[in-house]
Design a protein around this motif. Structure first.
Motif, mmCIF file in Angstrom:
data_model
loop_
_atom_site.group_PDB
_atom_site.id
_atom_site.type_symbol
_atom_site.label_atom_id
_atom_site.label_comp_id
_atom_site.label_asym_id
_atom_site.label_seq_id
_atom_site.Cartn_x
_atom_site.Cartn_y
_atom_site.Cartn_z
ATOM 1 N N THR A 60 31.481 35.362 34.637
ATOM 2 C CA THR A 60 31.775 36.421 33.668
ATOM 3 C C THR A 60 31.433 37.768 34.295
ATOM 4 O O THR A 60 30.376 37.930 34.908
ATOM 5 N N ILE A 61 32.358 38.693 34.128
ATOM 6 C CA ILE A 61 32.132 40.049 34.636
ATOM 7 C C ILE A 61 31.655 40.910 33.472
ATOM 8 O O ILE A 61 32.394 41.118 32.506
ATOM 9 N N HIS A 62 30.428 41.389 33.552
ATOM 10 C CA HIS A 62 29.865 42.202 32.469
ATOM 11 C C HIS A 62 30.111 43.683 32.690
ATOM 12 O O HIS A 62 30.296 44.439 31.744
ATOM 13 N N LYS A 63 30.071 44.090 33.961
ATOM 14 C CA LYS A 63 30.363 45.484 34.310
ATOM 15 C C LYS A 63 31.086 45.448 35.639
ATOM 16 O O LYS A 63 30.842 44.559 36.454
ATOM 17 N N SER A 64 31.937 46.440 35.836
ATOM 18 C CA SER A 64 32.653 46.465 37.103
ATOM 19 C C SER A 64 33.110 47.880 37.409
ATOM 20 O O SER A 64 33.591 48.594 36.528
ATOM 21 N N GLY A 65 32.943 48.291 38.655
ATOM 22 C CA GLY A 65 33.504 49.566 39.095
ATOM 23 C C GLY A 65 35.000 49.417 39.283
ATOM 24 O O GLY A 65 35.534 48.313 39.194
ATOM 25 N N LEU B 294 39.896 43.757 38.624
ATOM 26 C CA LEU B 294 39.066 43.075 37.633
ATOM 27 C C LEU B 294 38.300 44.111 36.817
ATOM 28 O O LEU B 294 38.035 45.217 37.289
ATOM 29 N N SER B 295 37.959 43.740 35.586
ATOM 30 C CA SER B 295 37.206 44.684 34.758
ATOM 31 C C SER B 295 36.268 43.935 33.818
ATOM 32 O O SER B 295 36.344 42.703 33.687
ATOM 33 N N ALA B 296 35.366 44.691 33.204
ATOM 34 C CA ALA B 296 34.358 44.104 32.315
ATOM 35 C C ALA B 296 35.034 43.249 31.252
ATOM 36 O O ALA B 296 36.057 43.641 30.689
ATOM 37 N N GLY B 297 34.458 42.085 30.994
ATOM 38 C CA GLY B 297 35.025 41.177 29.998
ATOM 39 C C GLY B 297 35.865 40.076 30.617
ATOM 40 O O GLY B 297 36.120 39.056 29.967
ATOM 41 N N ASP B 298 36.292 40.262 31.869
ATOM 42 C CA ASP B 298 37.081 39.214 32.529
ATOM 43 C C ASP B 298 36.195 38.001 32.816
ATOM 44 O O ASP B 298 35.009 38.138 33.141
ATOM 45 N N THR B 299 36.806 36.826 32.711
ATOM 46 C CA THR B 299 36.136 35.609 33.163
ATOM 47 C C THR B 299 37.033 34.945 34.197
ATOM 48 O O THR B 299 38.256 34.986 34.073
#
Lengths: 258, 345
Positions: free
Chosen positions: B5-10, B142-147
């Motif tokens: 799970t991506i919680h934060k991403s630049g 990719l961005s926050a919320g992606d799994t």
């Protein structure tokens, strides 16, 4: 309007034109560029595509990828399986076969294009630059069997040519911010069908519903370099229908010629 | 199967592998990781095949977690990595436990960082690759919320590993070879180009990086009228206003600007990993010398696997290990650089 590539059969200029004695250059540690001309001519383009076929047909050991562009072919090789001098030797040997190579198109695509004002905002301007009325311009475009000179700049995006010399019209000095995917645009005796929405200095003279890049399909790239393409004029209504039906292939048909 | 799970991403965080070769004729460049060596290093650390997919960071990191235990490693650019606040050294493996928070900070040195998991990502390949190709519109950042689905870790209990890697974030001398248009440049221009110290400009992405220098732009004789021709990653092209760009993995396949030469693959990661402001200078090898630097991915991966060592956390042992020299043959291309220029290691 005759096909500028000389129609079916062997292009006599292949054996005549001294410029078609190609130059071999390195292009990366795993590639050789075979260049038939530094300037685009129909003869150099036909030679590049024909040599590409000859090389692919020869199954040269260690060669991984053979890719043609406007006037050249890049031959990629696996340095772990062969080396540059060996591949060069094979390629020089194959040049003899180029003299007898078939340069007629393998396939003929017929692609519906709408030329109504809504879909061809710069057609009148392009026609005027070519010294034609709008009607004459559409007649000339649809009478041509153009060839896919190269695919590039965007995946699947074909450069179609060559139109007659009076179509040698310049690019716009200012970019049009967004021309839609499937648009037919022109400059410098060539036409492009855009792979995606894009800013461009080429003039939009028509609109197709044909998708040249289909990443999720089994055939992501319908067009191949060297294919013949003929635009077929359709009404705005017909285009709308083709666009609405995702399985319509944009109304395009493909005949295998050889 | 584990899920990441991506919680934060630049911005600029993408899934990458070694790309999609073979589509040049259709206008699609190979793409894949901007620093291919970093993918192979991660594959060696986690005992994966060269084809496995990893997350690529372009400068900025992110925050992640998994729902099952899975080993991970970060290679490429130096980015501060921590799990629940405890630092994890770069180029080592670490067992990420379920719901632990993995934080990857911005790049401190270099540009492109790679986050890899044992088992790799199991997203559906498109045209036999999982690599995002942004300029072709294949996949997306990719961005926050992606799994993302991961393969099962085949050996979560495997002891932690480490790999000594040569520095490639400091720029330096970059070897290029002649290309099809090198002869368009006169001798004086070529000599001036090779004598010029460049700096990596802030403008750059996966398609290429722009270089700055003091002094006049470079003349590209006959450059504007030339017919577009095939290009490859590593090509050094000069735009109409005489500014050099080095092309990277996601470059176009055909270009109209003249190219002065091609950076060899062994040195391209050092161009990709040069952060803005980093000094770069070019040297020109002849074709035979350039060809001699070719290394198959499989051979590089084999050497990296042999160089992999168990990670020993005892401070006494770490002090001892710091003095340890690279095993000969680990990075043959880099050894050559050090012999020739003495600026690496």
């Amino acid at each position: 309007m005759p096909d500028i590539h000389g129609g079916p059969g062997q292009d006599p200029s292949l054996t005549r034109d001294p410029r078609l004695d190609p130059t071999f250059c390195p292009l990366g540690i795993d590639g050789i560029l075979v260049r038939f001309s530094r300037v685009l001519t129909p003869q150099a383009n036909a030679a590049a595509h024909a040599f590409c076929d000859v090389i692919r047909g020869a199954n040269v050991p260690g060669v991984t990828e053979v890719a043609p562009s406007l006037t050249s072919v890049r031959v990629g090789f696996d340095p772990a399986a062969t080396d540059r001098p060996r591949v060069m030797g094979h390629l020089r040997g194959l040049l003899g076969d180029l003299q007898h190579a078939e340069t007629s198109p393998r396939r003929l695509w017929r692609i519906p294009v709408a030329f109504g004002p809504m879909h061809a905002p710069q057609l009148a301007e392009a026609a005027a630059l070519a010294g034609l009325t709008t009607q004459q311009a559409v007649a000339e475009i649809t009478a041509q069997q153009l060839r896919v000179l190269a695919i590039g700049f965007a995946p699947g995006q074909p450069y179609l040519g060559m139109m007659p010399p009076h179509w040698d019209i310049p690019r716009l000095s200012e970019l049009t911010p967004k021309v839609p995917r499937g648009a037919l645009v022109t400059a410098v005796r060539q036409l492009i069908i855009f792979a995606a929405d894009t800013p461009t200095g080429w003039r939009q003279i028509g609109q197709s519903a044909f998708s040249v890049w289909r990443p999720d399909s089994d055939t992501p790239f319908p067009l191949e370099p060297g294919d013949a393409v003929q635009c077929v004029a359709v009404s705005d209504d017909t285009l709308r229908g083709l666009r609405a039906n995702r399985d319509s292939n944009g109304g395009a048909t493909c005949d295998v010629l050889r | 199967m584990p899920v990441l799970t991506i919680h934060k991403s630049g911005p600029g965080v993408t899934l990458q592998d070694l790309g999609r070769p073979g589509w040049t004729a259709q206008g699609l460049s190979r793409g894949g990781a901007a620093d291919r060596l970093a993918v192979l290093e991660a594959a060696a650390l986690l005992d994966q095949d060269a084809g496995f997919a990893v997350i690529e960071f372009m400068g900025l990191g992110g925050v992640f977690s998994t729902d099952q235990p899975v080993r991970m490693a970060l290679t490429g650019a130096l980015m501060q990595v921590s799990v629940d606040g405890v630092p994890v050294p770069p180029n080592t493996t670490h067992l990420l436990t379920p719901r632990a928070t993995l934080t990857v900070g911005g790049a401190k040195r270099g540009v492109f960082g790679y986050l890899a998991f044992a088992g790799g990502f199991t997203t559906d390949p498109v045209m036999r690759s999982r690599a995002t190709h942004l300029s072709a519109g294949l996949g997306r950042a990719l961005s926050a919320g992606d799994t993302l689905p991961l393969g099962d870790d085949p050996a979560p209990d495997w002891p932690a590993q480490r790999l000594n890697v040569a520095d490639r974030c400091s720029g330096g001398i970059i070897r290029m070879m002649p290309g099809p248009q090198t002869d368009l440049f006169d001798e004086a221009t070529l000599a001036a180009f090779l004598a010029t110290p460049f700096r990596r400009d802030p403008r750059g992405n996966r398609q290429g990086v722009r270089l700055d220098h003091d002094g006049a732009p470079f003349a590209a004789p006959g450059g504007l009228g030339i017919t577009s021709d095939l290009i490859v990653p590593g090509d050094v092209q000069l735009t109409g206003d005489g500014v050099p760009f080095v092309l990277l993995a996601e470059c176009q396949t055909i270009g109209g600007y003249p190219r002065i030469g091609t950076v060899i693959p062994a040195d391209l990661p050092r161009v990709a990993q040069a952060a803005p402001g980093t000094a770069l200078q070019f040297t020109l090898l002849d074709t035979a010398a350039a060809d001699a630097t070719a290394q198959a991915d499989a051979d590089v991966l084999r050497a990296l696997r042999q160089a992999r060592q168990p990670l020993i956390r005892d401070p006494h042992d770490i002090a001892d290990l710091l003095g340890y020299q690279l095993v000969s043959g680990v990075t043959a291309g880099d050894d050559l650089e050090r012999d020739e220029y003495g600026n690496q290691g």
